[in-house]
Design a protein around this motif. Structure first.
Motif, PDB file in Angstrom:
ATOM      1  N   ALA A  86      -3.813   4.085  -6.942  1.00 44.70           N
ATOM      2  CA  ALA A  86      -2.523   4.015  -7.624  1.00 44.70           C
ATOM      3  C   ALA A  86      -2.690   3.478  -9.048  1.00 44.70           C
ATOM      4  N   ALA A  87      -3.485   2.425  -9.185  1.00 47.92           N
ATOM      5  CA  ALA A  87      -3.767   1.913 -10.530  1.00 47.92           C
ATOM      6  C   ALA A  87      -4.514   2.955 -11.354  1.00 47.92           C
ATOM      7  N   HIS A  88      -5.436   3.629 -10.709  1.00 47.20           N
ATOM      8  CA  HIS A  88      -6.273   4.643 -11.361  1.00 47.20           C
ATOM      9  C   HIS A  88      -5.445   5.817 -11.881  1.00 47.20           C
ATOM     10  N   MET A  89      -4.498   6.298 -11.071  1.00 43.06           N
ATOM     11  CA  MET A  89      -3.732   7.484 -11.463  1.00 43.06           C
ATOM     12  C   MET A  89      -2.939   7.262 -12.740  1.00 43.06           C
ATOM     13  N   TRP A  90      -2.389   6.081 -12.901  1.00 45.47           N
ATOM     14  CA  TRP A  90      -1.653   5.795 -14.134  1.00 45.47           C
ATOM     15  C   TRP A  90      -2.607   5.855 -15.321  1.00 45.47           C
ATOM     16  N   PRO A 123       0.621  -1.389  -5.267  1.00 42.14           N
ATOM     17  CA  PRO A 123      -0.278  -2.142  -6.152  1.00 42.14           C
ATOM     18  C   PRO A 123      -1.604  -2.553  -5.518  1.00 42.14           C
ATOM     19  N   SER A 124      -1.719  -2.475  -4.186  1.00 44.40           N
ATOM     20  CA  SER A 124      -2.988  -2.808  -3.547  1.00 44.40           C
ATOM     21  C   SER A 124      -3.892  -1.591  -3.351  1.00 44.40           C
ATOM     22  N   ILE A 162       0.818  -1.216   0.000  1.00 40.20           N
ATOM     23  CA  ILE A 162       0.000   0.000   0.000  1.00 40.20           C
ATOM     24  C   ILE A 162       0.855   1.271   0.000  1.00 40.20           C
ATOM     25  N   GLY A 163       2.151   1.123  -0.227  1.00 44.27           N
ATOM     26  CA  GLY A 163       3.051   2.272  -0.201  1.00 44.27           C
ATOM     27  C   GLY A 163       4.137   2.076   0.835  1.00 44.27           C
TER      28      GLY A 163
END
Length: 555
Positions: free
Chosen positions: A259-263, A254-255, A57-58
């Protein structure tokens, strides 16, 4: 009946009384029970629900005063969720840290930040006070953090007071002078370069970037620094740099759905729409799995509807209108928990106008006029007016314009967080005014108004505004053609191409302009480009038939 938070997701006041009075082992087995703040739109039970340690989660870490290794771990977990705007899990993690160490002052400070994220100013202040009540037992560094937060809350209370805003920045600078190696201070300093003291990394500009880069010099793969740099580079239009940091953020957290959304934000900005869809779908899968596992209403997570809206815009971009509409309607069914979300409900009526389904657009626009938020009510009247114009009812459209302008006066000129200020709402009202002028034969004035609207829509910050601007410009171009103003249509076509040259609609709009000018070679070029970008569009997409007519050839 006006749609309100209370009717959709707020729990009755008695619920919170019962939680406080009959929560688990009040003041005994759970020393943290009973410390809930004033109610927000997320029920207190959920914000305090026990949580386990998570991974992927970072990597934010901040040493805090505690003898408990586990409490430190949960504090760090809360910090990572906080810096990815996962308010519910941040709150749960900070509360879990407090169960392990009831004197962990910094966990209370973290909860203060969480409640600012939840737009709960009372809760933010209450948790800050709980933190400062424990200040004698913490380090000087932590007391400096509390002093920074005190200045920030004071500046948030009066966002027009520049002296308070400067005092907040100075408090961070003073703390940095004592500890130049503290990444958390550099992150806060970057946040403080936003428009007002409520900045949290989402509206940074060029001034913010140097502070986040300082974090990467201390910790080269700091997930939060990469996250905030994505937002900052987006705001200044450096999508190449935003992509670089977006990929890093997705790799390091990656969880985290965000984070997935921002890319995905920026993959679509460089024409990689399929890759963007993959990221938004990955985000959706992560979110739905989380809601199911934790038994959480998706409407309580601001991010879910936002992700669905951007996913829908990608399908619309590809000419896949059926799946775009299905995705948008799923998003529109979620309760609006903030002015930001309520304003973004304009996506559905805008889509229906874009698809020339004007009666449905009128109904969807009028639905927005029955919410708690002036931003939503204002844009609802404006879009209802646009639909009425297309339905040939200009007198009623003028009444909607009058209503929209009345609502606009109630929209604050300065807002906290992501809530849209008046400057972001006004172009939607002005677009209706310009269209009315144009269709009434006042071409010069109408054209001037609409050109200003085009510039304002394109300048609006944020990924929602970027995609909305593209489709709104296309609808405006069609309206200009309807009014016979080909000069304005050509201006809008050029702006669309500059905004997104990888969109089939940008090329099809220019093809129609070139056909009007008799430029057959130009028409052929733009028709070919439009078909290339719409190669996976629905076979019955009306724009494809229009391309065939424009080129004078069979598809």
């Amino acid at each position: 009946m006006r749609m309100t938070r209370t009717s959709s997701i707020f729990l009755p006041t008695t619920f919170f009384v019962l939680v406080l009075a009959h929560g688990p082992a009040l003041g005994q087995d759970d020393p943290h029970a009973g410390c809930a703040a004033a109610p927000s739109y997320v029920p207190a039970e959920l914000l305090e629900r026990p949580v386990t340690l998570r991974n992927r989660i970072g990597n934010s870490h901040e040493a805090v005063t505690t003898a408990s290794v586990q409490a430190q771990a949960f504090y760090d977990q809360g910090l990572n969720y906080l810096q990815s705007y996962v308010w519910i899990e941040a709150s749960r993690s900070f509360h879990q840290a407090l169960r392990l160490d009831p004197n962990l002052a910094m966990a209370y400070l973290g909860l203060s930040y969480v409640h600012s994220g939840l737009d709960n100013a009372v809760g933010a202040r209450q948790f800050f006070q709980k933190a400062t009540a424990l200040a004698t037992g913490v380090s000087e560094r932590e007391r400096r953090r509390m002093a920074i937060r005190e200045k920030q809350l004071a500046a948030i209370d009066d966002i027009r007071d520049t002296a308070r805003f400067l005092a907040y920045k100075k408090a961070i600078d003073d703390a940095l002078a004592r500890d130049l190696e503290d990444p958390q201070l550099w992150l806060l300093r970057g946040n403080a370069e936003e428009a007002n003291a409520s900045g949290r990394g989402q509206r940074g500009t060029a001034a913010s970037i140097a502070f986040y880069q300082a974090v990467l010099r201390l910790i080269p793969d700091h997930a939060t620094a990469h996250h905030y740099l994505v937002h900052s580079y987006e705001t200044i239009g450096r999508i190449d740099k935003a992509l670089e940091h977006g990929e890093a953020y997705a790799r390091l957290a990656p969880s985290i759905p965000h984070a997935a959304h921002m890319w995905g934000h920026d993959l679509r900005r460089v024409g990689r729409v399929d890759d963007a869809i993959a990221q938004f779908l990955k985000t959706d899968t992560l979110e739905r799995s989380y809601y199911a596992a934790e038994k959480i209403d998706p409407a309580l997570d601001w991010h879910h509807a936002h992700n669905r809206d951007l996913l829908a815009s990608c399908y619309e971009h590809k000419g896949q209108m059926k799946v775009a509409e299905k995705t948008l309607r799923e998003s529109a069914a979620l309760a609006a928990v903030s002015a930001y979300r309520a304003f973004n409900l304009r996506e559905l009526p805008s889509f229906l106008i874009h698809r020339a389904r004007y009666q449905e657009a009128l109904e969807a626009g009028r639905a927005l006029t029955d919410t708690d938020y002036p931003q939503s009510r204002c844009v609802g009247h404006a879009l209802a007016g646009q639909a009425l114009l297309w339905l040939g009812r200009p007198d009623q459209a003028r009444k909607e314009l009058e209503a929209a302008r009345r609502e606009l006066e109630t929209v604050p000129q300065l807002t906290l967080g992501l809530d849209p200020p008046r400057s972001m709402v006004e172009p939607w009202v002005e677009a209706l005014r310009g269209d009315l002028l144009l269709r009434a034969g006042q071409r010069d004035e109408g054209r001037a108004v609409l050109k200003d609207v085009v510039r304002a829509l394109r300048a609006a910050p944020g990924p929602d505004a970027w995609s909305q601007a593209l489709f709104r410009l296309e609808s405006m171009a069609r309206s200009a053609m309807e009014a016979g103003d080909w000069d304005l249509t050509e201006f809008i076509a050029a702006e669309m191409l500059d905004h997104d040259a990888a969109y089939g609609g940008s090329h099809s709009t220019l093809a129609l302009v070139l056909r009007h000018k008799g430029d057959n070679a130009g028409v052929a070029r733009e028709v070919e480009a439009a078909r290339r970008y719409w190669r996976e569009a629905e076979s019955d997409l009306p724009e494809l038939k229009q391309l065939t007519a424009a080129s004078g050839a069979k598809r």
